[in-house]
Design a protein around this motif. Sequence first.
Motif, mmCIF file in Angstrom:
data_model
loop_
_atom_site.group_PDB
_atom_site.id
_atom_site.type_symbol
_atom_site.label_atom_id
_atom_site.label_comp_id
_atom_site.label_asym_id
_atom_site.label_seq_id
_atom_site.Cartn_x
_atom_site.Cartn_y
_atom_site.Cartn_z
ATOM 1 N N LEU A 54 -26.679 34.522 76.366
ATOM 2 C CA LEU A 54 -27.619 35.297 77.169
ATOM 3 C C LEU A 54 -26.960 36.583 77.647
ATOM 4 O O LEU A 54 -25.857 36.562 78.195
ATOM 5 C CB LEU A 54 -28.073 34.462 78.378
ATOM 6 N N ASP A 55 -27.634 37.711 77.428
ATOM 7 C CA ASP A 55 -27.122 39.009 77.847
ATOM 8 C C ASP A 55 -27.729 39.350 79.215
ATOM 9 O O ASP A 55 -28.916 39.677 79.308
ATOM 10 C CB ASP A 55 -27.479 40.081 76.814
ATOM 11 N N ILE A 56 -26.925 39.257 80.252
ATOM 12 C CA ILE A 56 -27.399 39.477 81.622
ATOM 13 C C ILE A 56 -27.910 40.905 81.812
ATOM 14 O O ILE A 56 -28.897 41.125 82.523
ATOM 15 C CB ILE A 56 -26.287 39.148 82.647
ATOM 16 N N ASN A 57 -27.275 41.876 81.177
ATOM 17 C CA ASN A 57 -27.762 43.259 81.287
ATOM 18 C C ASN A 57 -29.191 43.378 80.755
ATOM 19 O O ASN A 57 -30.023 44.075 81.342
ATOM 20 C CB ASN A 57 -26.839 44.229 80.564
ATOM 21 N N SER A 58 -29.478 42.697 79.662
ATOM 22 C CA SER A 58 -30.832 42.730 79.100
ATOM 23 C C SER A 58 -31.823 42.018 80.019
ATOM 24 O O SER A 58 -32.966 42.467 80.166
ATOM 25 C CB SER A 58 -30.847 42.093 77.709
ATOM 26 N N VAL A 59 -31.400 40.924 80.637
ATOM 27 C CA VAL A 59 -32.259 40.213 81.594
ATOM 28 C C VAL A 59 -32.643 41.156 82.728
ATOM 29 O O VAL A 59 -33.815 41.284 83.086
ATOM 30 C CB VAL A 59 -31.559 38.956 82.161
ATOM 31 N N ASN A 60 -31.648 41.836 83.291
ATOM 32 C CA ASN A 60 -31.904 42.757 84.394
ATOM 33 C C ASN A 60 -32.766 43.935 83.951
ATOM 34 O O ASN A 60 -33.681 44.357 84.668
ATOM 35 C CB ASN A 60 -30.591 43.254 84.993
ATOM 36 N N LEU A 61 -32.472 44.476 82.777
ATOM 37 C CA LEU A 61 -33.201 45.629 82.259
ATOM 38 C C LEU A 61 -34.682 45.319 82.059
ATOM 39 O O LEU A 61 -35.557 46.068 82.504
ATOM 40 C CB LEU A 61 -32.560 46.073 80.940
ATOM 41 N N ILE A 62 -34.991 44.196 81.422
ATOM 42 C CA ILE A 62 -36.393 43.876 81.142
ATOM 43 C C ILE A 62 -37.116 43.458 82.420
ATOM 44 O O ILE A 62 -38.297 43.778 82.604
ATOM 45 C CB ILE A 62 -36.536 42.827 80.016
ATOM 46 N N SER A 63 -36.426 42.797 83.323
ATOM 47 C CA SER A 63 -37.045 42.428 84.601
ATOM 48 C C SER A 63 -37.427 43.677 85.389
ATOM 49 O O SER A 63 -38.531 43.765 85.940
ATOM 50 C CB SER A 63 -36.102 41.560 85.432
ATOM 51 N N HIS A 64 -36.525 44.634 85.424
ATOM 52 C CA HIS A 64 -36.790 45.889 86.133
ATOM 53 C C HIS A 64 -37.940 46.657 85.464
ATOM 54 O O HIS A 64 -38.791 47.234 86.143
ATOM 55 C CB HIS A 64 -35.525 46.749 86.191
ATOM 56 N N ALA A 85 -40.711 40.810 75.035
ATOM 57 C CA ALA A 85 -39.293 41.206 74.976
ATOM 58 C C ALA A 85 -38.475 40.341 75.921
ATOM 59 O O ALA A 85 -37.366 39.905 75.571
ATOM 60 C CB ALA A 85 -39.142 42.687 75.325
ATOM 61 N N ARG A 86 -39.006 40.082 77.109
ATOM 62 C CA ARG A 86 -38.317 39.204 78.067
ATOM 63 C C ARG A 86 -38.115 37.816 77.452
ATOM 64 O O ARG A 86 -37.040 37.217 77.578
ATOM 65 C CB ARG A 86 -39.116 39.100 79.359
ATOM 66 N N ILE A 101 -31.284 43.694 74.312
ATOM 67 C CA ILE A 101 -32.134 44.877 74.179
ATOM 68 C C ILE A 101 -31.263 46.065 73.790
ATOM 69 O O ILE A 101 -30.288 46.367 74.483
ATOM 70 C CB ILE A 101 -32.883 45.169 75.494
ATOM 71 N N LEU A 102 -31.604 46.728 72.687
ATOM 72 C CA LEU A 102 -30.824 47.870 72.206
ATOM 73 C C LEU A 102 -31.445 49.214 72.572
ATOM 74 O O LEU A 102 -30.764 50.232 72.537
ATOM 75 C CB LEU A 102 -30.656 47.787 70.685
ATOM 76 N N THR A 103 -32.746 49.232 72.890
ATOM 77 C CA THR A 103 -33.401 50.466 73.322
ATOM 78 C C THR A 103 -34.013 50.216 74.690
ATOM 79 O O THR A 103 -34.585 49.156 74.935
ATOM 80 C CB THR A 103 -34.509 50.911 72.339
ATOM 81 N N LEU A 151 -47.737 45.915 78.840
ATOM 82 C CA LEU A 151 -47.104 44.883 79.662
ATOM 83 C C LEU A 151 -46.767 43.652 78.841
ATOM 84 O O LEU A 151 -45.683 43.079 78.990
ATOM 85 C CB LEU A 151 -48.005 44.505 80.841
ATOM 86 N N LYS A 152 -47.647 43.256 77.958
ATOM 87 C CA LYS A 152 -47.388 42.060 77.139
ATOM 88 C C LYS A 152 -46.187 42.283 76.218
ATOM 89 O O LYS A 152 -45.399 41.346 76.002
ATOM 90 C CB LYS A 152 -48.640 41.689 76.330
ATOM 91 N N ILE A 153 -46.002 43.481 75.703
ATOM 92 C CA ILE A 153 -44.813 43.771 74.897
ATOM 93 C C ILE A 153 -43.556 43.547 75.742
ATOM 94 O O ILE A 153 -42.587 42.937 75.291
ATOM 95 C CB ILE A 153 -44.843 45.205 74.322
ATOM 96 N N LEU A 154 -43.577 44.026 76.980
ATOM 97 C CA LEU A 154 -42.425 43.816 77.866
ATOM 98 C C LEU A 154 -42.201 42.322 78.122
ATOM 99 O O LEU A 154 -41.058 41.852 78.123
ATOM 100 C CB LEU A 154 -42.617 44.554 79.188
ATOM 101 N N GLU A 155 -43.260 41.588 78.307
ATOM 102 C CA GLU A 155 -43.130 40.140 78.547
ATOM 103 C C GLU A 155 -42.602 39.414 77.310
ATOM 104 O O GLU A 155 -41.780 38.493 77.427
ATOM 105 C CB GLU A 155 -44.471 39.565 78.986
#
Length: 123
Positions: free
Chosen positions: A71-81, A34-35, A44-46, A28-32
Motif C-alpha cells: 500500500l502506497d500511503i502517499n497515494s492514499v493521502n493524495l486520492i483522499s484529499h 482510483a481510491r 497514483i502516477l499522475t 467523482l466516481k473516477i476518483l472513487e
Amino acid sequence: MKLLTNNPKFLNYVNKGIEVDFREVSYLKILEIARDYVHKNYEILTHPMYGSVKPNETLYRSVVLEPKDTLDINSVNLISHAIETFIKFRKNKETPLWQENIKEDFSVIDHDLITNAIERIIK
C-alpha cells in the motif's frame, strides 16, 4: 500501468504498457475508483487534480496508476484529499450542463495533459 478515465478520447488509445480502463461515470466516481485501486496496492502516477480547471467545472478525469507490492500511503493521502476537494467545490457550485463544444474542449484538455504525462513517465 493503468489509465483510468471517463474521457471518450481514450477509447481507442494505444500505448505500449498502458491498459486503458474506460468507465462512463462521473468525475467523482473516477476518483472513487482510483481510491479502490490504491487500496489494492496501486500507486497514483499522475495527480488526480492536475490542470487549472476547477473540479466542479469539468466532466472528465483521467488518472494513471501502477501496481505495487504494498500500500502506497502517499497515494492514499493524495486520492483522499482529491475526493474531499471535489466534494468541497461541488457544494459551492454544481457542474454546469455544458454545451457539446465546451465538453469537447474539456475532453481535449484532459487528453493532452494525460498523454503528455504518460510520455514523461515512460521515458
